[in-house]
Design an enzyme around this catalytic site. Structure first.
Site, PDB file in Angstrom:
ATOM      1  N   ARG A   1      -3.830  -4.844   6.446  1.00 24.23           N
ATOM      2  CA  ARG A   1      -4.466  -6.142   6.209  1.00 24.23           C
ATOM      3  C   ARG A   1      -3.605  -7.239   6.837  1.00 24.23           C
ATOM      4  NH1 ARG A   1      -4.658  -3.243   1.412  1.00 24.23           N
ATOM      5  NH2 ARG A   1      -6.757  -2.674   0.688  1.00 24.23           N
TER       6      ARG A   1
ATOM      7  N   GLU B   1       3.330   2.534 -12.173  1.00 23.91           N
ATOM      8  CA  GLU B   1       2.120   2.080 -11.507  1.00 23.91           C
ATOM      9  C   GLU B   1       0.950   2.047 -12.497  1.00 23.91           C
ATOM     10  OE1 GLU B   1       2.062   1.094  -8.430  1.00 23.91           O
ATOM     11  OE2 GLU B   1       4.058   1.754  -7.803  1.00 23.91           O
TER      12      GLU B   1
ATOM     13  N   ASP C   1       5.951  13.073  -7.745  1.00 28.19           N
ATOM     14  CA  ASP C   1       6.988  12.346  -7.006  1.00 28.19           C
ATOM     15  C   ASP C   1       8.303  13.115  -7.021  1.00 28.19           C
ATOM     16  OD1 ASP C   1       8.095   9.548  -5.967  1.00 28.19           O
ATOM     17  OD2 ASP C   1       9.438  10.197  -7.567  1.00 28.19           O
TER      18      ASP C   1
ATOM     19  N   LYS D   1      10.619  15.175  -3.900  1.00 24.90           N
ATOM     20  CA  LYS D   1      12.052  14.951  -3.689  1.00 24.90           C
ATOM     21  C   LYS D   1      12.851  16.231  -3.883  1.00 24.90           C
ATOM     22  CE  LYS D   1      11.528  10.156  -5.146  1.00 24.90           C
ATOM     23  NZ  LYS D   1      11.719   9.168  -6.247  1.00 24.90           N
TER      24      LYS D   1
END
Length: 443
Positions: free
Chosen positions: A50, A195, A206, A210
């Site tokens: 954007r 979030e 997540d 990792k």
């Protein structure tokens, strides 16, 4: 510093929290970065989805904003591409295009690295460019480079980490404040630690990505997210936290990467909540901080601790890679590529050996404890401690069947044996409920 050399041209993909911080650091600290590199670096363009919105970001040169990421990475003269947009596509295609164009790449994309690092490293080797990714694991904490370079002459046996700040914040507050999971998650969302859709964090996706990266580096073998056993923290209760405290432990969401011995060395990578003793170095890591604990043959035990997320900390890790890659560019050198010579297989989760904490709701009648103990013995699982508490004996003034809670801690056992035991327990008429099963790590 040579004054006649043109600046190295840097393309930035993404200008969110991390990308905008990277752009500001490059523009605001140009002189210092040039002194460290031996040549100036210059932002050639910033690609975003954007453009209109990005042009209003403070400290970000509006004239550099473009909506055409593909054109930017293929632009002649681009020396280095920084990718912080995340996800698999279009990030993978853009990185491969940049490398084919002769640009080295710095990325923070843990999802892509955990899914397809092999193709990225292969392209980097084919085109003679660098691939650096310190920011992909644990934000500002320097852990990728120590595993990739500093400890490359040593033999790493174990890497255990708290690598997700959201889950660490939630479990820490459940322990210190005494609130429940749902309440603490809502608080974490209000504070910006979680979030709006917390699935990637609380369900362990997540941390699994990792763990895959850490395992690949530590054990010189390709490990993908799909190879990592994953469990989230949504089922952790206040009772689990209290039981851990009574044992002198604390509950943490851990990424555990280690080598198994039998029948041959294999990589075991898993992510799940676990109880660890208060004496363990990771036990005191609170709030949204991250930490990684490494055990090696020669260097012994090492601890890396710091902020694992956020714009400025992650941008710091990105800029560290940018300086290194730019120095390599100036000197005509390359950093390390992929090290997967060991090509070790992935250990089955059922073969993993650890201790377990199990909480049962049972009928408080004679012989129940013996029946439970026999069940464990039948599957080769030895009990270390057993604690019993009567829960209720009367209801409505009339004598009812008494219920009791059994809290059991096992000696070390395979995950397969423990799961078979739990399945059998659930089928016993004496067992009303298997309330909790949690691993006990760290001793």
């Amino acid at each position: 510093m040579p004054q006649d050399q043109p600046p190295l041209q840097v393309a930035l993909l993404g200008c969110g929290t991390v990308g905008s911080a990277v752009a500001r650091l490059i523009t605001e600290h140009g002189d210092d970065l040039a002194a460290r590199i031996g040549r100036r670096i210059e932002l050639a363009g910033i690609a975003v989805r954007r453009p209109q919105r990005a042009r209003s970001l403070p400290g970000v040169p509006a004239e550099l904003i473009t909506g055409d990421a593909d054109e930017l990475v293929r632009r002649p003269g681009i020396d280095l591409v920084i990718e912080v947009i995340g996800g698999i596509e279009p990030a993978r295609g853009l990185i491969l295009a940049a490398m084919a164009n002769g640009a080295s790449v710095v990325t923070a994309n843990k999802v892509l690295l955990a899914e397809d690092a092999g193709s990225l490293f292969a392209a980097a080797e084919e085109y003679g460019v660098d691939l650096y990714f310190e920011a992909a694991v644990a934000g500002a904490i320097p852990i990728v480079r120590p595993l990739r370079e500093s400890l490359v002459g040593d033999e790493i046996s174990t890497v255990i980490g708290i690598v997700n700040g959201t889950t660490n914040y939630i479990l820490d507050k459940m322990d210190t404040v005494g609130s429940g999971f749902a309440e603490t998650l809502a608080e974490a969302q209000e504070l910006g630690f979680a979030e709006a859709d917390p699935t990637a964090d609380v369900d362990g996706f997540d941390a699994a990505a990792k763990a895959a990266i850490l395992s690949s580096l530590a054990f010189h073998s390709r490990v993908r997210s799909a190879d990592v056993h994953r469990e989230g923290i949504a089922e952790v209760t206040s009772a689990d936290i209290a039981s851990a405290r009574e044992m002198g432990c604390v509950v943490k969401m851990l990424a555990i990467c280690e080598l198994t011995d039998e029948p041959e060395p294999r990589v075991s990578a898993r992510v799940h909540p676990a109880m660890i003793p208060l004496s363990h170095p990771l036990a005191s890591v609170g709030d949204a901080y991250n930490a990684v604990f490494v055990e090696t043959r020669s260097a012994g035990r090492l601890m890396f601790y710091g902020q694992g997320a956020g714009g400025a900390p992650t941008a710091s890790a990105v800029l560290g890679d940018v300086v290194t890659v730019a120095r390599n560019r100036v000197r005509g050198a390359l950093g390390p590529g992929e090290s997967n010579y060991a090509s070790r297989g992935i250990a089955a989760m059922g073969d993993v050996v650890t201790r377990y904490h199990i909480r049962l709701e049972v009928a408080d009648t004679p012989g129940v404890l013996a029946t439970i103990a026999q069940c464990f013995a039948r599957h080769g699982v030895s009990l270390q401690t057993v604690r019993q508490q009567t829960l209720a004996e009367t209801a409505g003034g009339e004598k009812q069947l008494a219920e009791a809670q059994l809290v059991l801690v096992t000696h070390q056992a395979t995950d397969q044996a423990l799961q078979a035991t739990v399945d059998t327990l659930r089928g016993l008429s004496e067992v009303a409920e298997v309330s909790s099963v949690m691993r006990v790590e760290g001793n």
